[in-house]
Design a protein around this motif. Structure first.
Motif: not given
Ligand SMILES: [Zn+2]
Length: 372
Positions: A324-344
């Motif tokens: 959903d960061g794709n929708f907001t990045a053109t509307l306001a400065p956006t940082l994505d991937g701020l969640g937890v680290d891990g994989q899978g």
């Protein structure tokens, strides 16, 4: 008082054990109830946006320290749906092995959504922050946010910053650019015929879809960052019938607007190679590509400094995954991937690293405290 890693993990476990596959309205409603209770417990105001078109409810949470309207603040963007159907929890129950905790949706993104709530709770307990915070939980992200996109965009338009709690990537990196996602379903229509006695009268829809599949496949250009996957294909009614219908489902990832336009032009120019066969194409751009803007770069620099104060190095990364960061990045400065680290993500070995919970929660907390 902020939660310890063990307390955070316990709270995340509670969310993971309420299964919430995108079409599972009952599970989603129970999880939305749970999030509402936990947020209301420290004074936040929760608005429930009723689901439609077969999707679940969305939650708009306003942090308790500022309920003034019309002041652009921080939008935290999370989703409560997962890709895992009801019952997955029996195949992959929550379990902890050393630093690794497993469970459906634990990494994408119940872990990230939970630590963001705890960051908001910590700031609230400390008297608030300069900017108001709105935390949006949508219920249809995993299928492209068909019923939440308008809500996401209208909240992002009114925000000064957007923080997305999608999982961290490759060793805790956050996302500064994402590819766009295009989705197509192509159907071909031929003419059925007995494959033994009247083969020459038939027009094979499968032969046509096969040629189309190869043309799409050939659009892939790793150097430019364009990938095209014909992920599903089907057609025909019997082995001795020239097939009248066939279809293929296609996923294309594009790095920028120019590549997007090229794919659109290719699709518009698709013609059947065999006379009397027809083609129908549905779909198009789902989530636009984004590259960091000046505002996005400044926001990333700010986050990098806060992370350094907390004792870790924050790196940026471009990814092919859409969010959903794709929708907001053109509307306001956006940082994505701020969640937890891990994989899978999206697999049966989905996992988070417990050691990432406190640092990532603290980073979110410091961002809320320092952004103005
Ligand atoms: Zn996700």
């Amino acid at each position: 008082m902020t939660k310890t890693a063990a307390e955070l993990l316990n709270g995340i476990r509670g969310w993971v054990e309420i299964e919430s596959h995108t079409p599972d309205l009952e599970g989603l409603a129970r999880l939305a109830d749970r999030v509402t209770q936990e947020y209301e417990a420290f004074g936040a105001e929760v608005e429930r946006v009723t689901g439609r078109d077969g999707y679940g409810d969305h939650l708009v949470v306003r942090a308790p320290w500022a309920r003034r309207e019309n002041v652009p603040g921080i939008l935290i963007l999370s989703h409560i749906d997962t890709v895992h159907p009801r019952g997955t929890i029996r195949k992959m129950p929550f379990r902890l092995e050393g630093d690794v905790a497993y469970g459906p949706g634990i990494y994408d993104m119940k872990g990230g959504a939970y630590i963001a709530m705890d960051a908001v709770a910590a700031v609230a307990a400390n008297g608030g922050a300069p900017l108001p915070v709105t935390h949006l939980f949508v219920s249809d992200e995993e299928v492209g946010s068909p019923t939440s996109r308008d809500l996401i965009e209208s909240l992002a338009r009114g925000a000064r910053y957007v923080l997305v709690t999608e999982p961290a990537r490759e060793g805790g990196r956050i996302v500064t650019a994402r590819k766009g996602t295009m989705r197509y379903t192509v159907r071909t229509f031929g003419r059925p015929s007995h494959s033994g006695t009247r083969h020459q009268d038939g027009r094979s829809a499968i032969a046509e879809i096969a040629r189309i599949a190869l043309k799409f496949h050939a659009l892939t250009d790793y150097d430019r960052g364009i990938t095209c996957n014909v992920g599903e294909i089907g057609g025909g009614t019997g082995v001795n019938v020239v097939p009248a219908e066939a279809w293929a489902a296609i996923d294309v990832r594009v790095p920028d607007a120019a590549a997007t336009a090229e794919i659109e032009a290719f699709v518009a120019s698709l013609e059947p190679e065999e006379p009397e066969v027809t083609i129908e194409v549905e779909g198009g751009l789902n989530r636009p590509a984004y590259e960091a803007s000046a505002g996005g770069t400044a926001l990333f620099e700010h986050a990098r400094k806060r992370a350094a104060e907390l004792g870790f190095e924050l790196e940026g990364l471009k990814t092919g995954g859409g969010s959903d960061g794709n929708f907001t990045a053109t509307l306001a400065p956006t940082l994505d991937g701020l969640g937890v680290d891990g994989q899978g993500a999206h697999t049966l070995h989905e996992q988070l690293y417990v050691s990432s919970l406190e640092p990532r929660r603290d980073l979110l907390r410091r961002l809320i405290e320092t952004l103005e």
